[in-house]
Design an enzyme around this catalytic site. Structure first.
Site, PDB file in Angstrom:
ATOM      1  N   CYS A 113       0.813  -1.229   0.000  1.00 30.79           N
ATOM      2  CA  CYS A 113       0.000   0.000   0.000  1.00 30.79           C
ATOM      3  C   CYS A 113       0.842   1.273   0.000  1.00 30.79           C
ATOM      4  O   CYS A 113       0.340   2.343  -0.302  1.00 30.79           O
ATOM      5  CB  CYS A 113      -0.944   0.011   1.201  1.00 30.79           C
ATOM      6  N   HIS A 253      -3.604   7.063   3.325  1.00 29.71           N
ATOM      7  CA  HIS A 253      -3.984   5.781   2.713  1.00 29.71           C
ATOM      8  C   HIS A 253      -5.360   5.401   3.256  1.00 29.71           C
ATOM      9  O   HIS A 253      -5.618   5.490   4.456  1.00 29.71           O
ATOM     10  CB  HIS A 253      -2.934   4.727   3.083  1.00 29.71           C
ATOM     11  N   ASN A 283     -10.187  -0.263   0.368  1.00 30.41           N
ATOM     12  CA  ASN A 283      -8.725  -0.167   0.339  1.00 30.41           C
ATOM     13  C   ASN A 283      -8.223  -0.639  -1.027  1.00 30.41           C
ATOM     14  O   ASN A 283      -8.342  -1.813  -1.357  1.00 30.41           O
ATOM     15  CB  ASN A 283      -8.167  -1.047   1.464  1.00 30.41           C
TER      16      ASN A 283
END
Ligand code: UT7
Length: 326
Positions: A113, A253, A283
């Site tokens: 990520c 994020h 996500n």
């Protein structure tokens, strides 16, 4: 002194929407639980024929258009993904061909990520050194292909999408002020895919055991994410002699709304200075920050001179911050 400036952004998400209500029919979960524990309402799922390079291509076209730079003038393409089209060639090379960016050097990076900020840092070095003029940085993911759709502890979290940014050098105050990267391989087992690589090559057995799917110790990861992202934000502000209150927009994020709220609270940032789109996409790993950045631009949330803090956290473990003067 030469700096790196983001001169155009773009993003693309697949058309298919998978809602929490759809998930209620797939696993033992509820819309209420997912919203309360994660902030996610729906996510996008790539079509059967769509791979990471296809999403990356659409996002890149939009970023190139916004920047006014032609694909033929791009010197370097860095693509961050955990879901490459295939082990090799890199998805960046596949994208280079699709874009007809003939002179570009192209490679992928793997930092889960945190991939987009890691890629940004590499681009920043090349631009500051004067090696390359125009760089395309992309985060693209088709996480639906590595999600265990029978595991309620992970399948409600992830989605597909891509975001891209075109970078160029700048000699004024606009651009990347600092990037801080961190890794801790000792925590590699918190979030990983055990199968399909050289350790456990794909076989009937690895597939039967579901080793090709994302495994995550959610609760532990959550706590470390909050702690590390708070520390990284303080590192970014302190090393640049600014206060968190100087930040005009925080782009974190998008892993869990509760993580985002906890960091905002610790930094004493009001939520109207925080960009959130996790409700619509879940996500999207390496695509999360560039999609959010592009939406912040298109929603008019950024004006020239604004101070933006981007922060990412993911498997590795990896985490990173980027402070940018827009
Ligand atoms: O992008 C990379 C970084 N990733 C992250 O930062 C993710 C970090 N982790 C998280 O976001 C959260 O830990 C989760 C959203 C994954 C889980 O939330 P939680 O509040 O930490 O829940 P939990 O894992 O402690 O589970 C609480 C309960 C458990 O039931 P029991 O054992 O208390 O009876 C789970 O089995 O919730 C249950 N549960 C669910 N219930 C309904 C877990 N998943 C679900 C679900 N629907 N989808």
């Amino acid at each position: 002194m030469r700096k790196t400036r983001i001169i155009g952004t773009g993003s693309y998400v697949p058309k298919m929407v998978l809602t929490n209500f759809d998930l209620e029919n797939m696993v033992d979960t509820s819309d209420e639980w997912i919203i309360e524990r994660t902030g996610i309402r729906e996510r996008r799922i790539a079509g059967k024929d769509e791979a990471s390079s296809d999403l990356a291509y659409e996002a890149s076209l939009r970023a190139l258009k916004a920047s006014g730079v032609k694909a033929k003038d791009i010197d370097l393409i860095i693509l961050a993904t955990t879901t490459p089209d295939m082990a090799f060639p890199s998805t960046a090379c596949i994208l280079q061909d699709r874009l007809n960016a003939r002179k570009a050097v192209a490679f992928d990076i793997s930092a889960a990520c945190s991939g987009f900020i890691y890629a940004l840092s590499i681009a920043d070095q090349f631009i500051k050194e004067g090696t390359y003029k125009f760089v395309l940085v992309v985060g693209s993911e088709v996480l639906s292909r590595i999600t265990d759709w029978s595991d309620r502890t992970t399948c409600v979290l992830f989605g597909d999408g891509a975001g891209a940014a075109v970078l160029q050098s700048s000699t004024n105050r606009h651009g990347i002020i600092s990037i801080h990267l961190h890794s801790d391989g000792a925590l590699k087992d918190l979030l990983f895919i055990p199968g399909g690589g050289s350790r456990n090559p794909a076989s009937k057995k690895t597939i039967e055991k579901g080793l090709h799917y994302i495994k995550m110790k959610g609760n532990e990861t959550f706590k470390i994410a909050v702690r590390n992202l708070e520390e990284a934000a303080l590192e970014a502000t302190k090393s640049n002699n600014i206060n968190a209150s100087d930040i005009d927009l925080f782009i974190p994020h998008q892993a869990n709304l509760r993580i985002i709220q906890a960091i905002a609270k610790r930094l004493d940032l009001s939520m109207d200075k925080v960009f959130v789109n996790i409700d619509r996409y879940g996500n999207t790993s390496a695509a999360s920050i560039p999609i959010a950045l592009d939406e912040a631009v298109s929603e008019g949330r950024l004006k020239e001179g604004d101070l933006i803090l981007m922060e990412a956290f993911g498997g590795g473990l990896t985490w990173a911050s980027a402070l940018v003067r827009w």
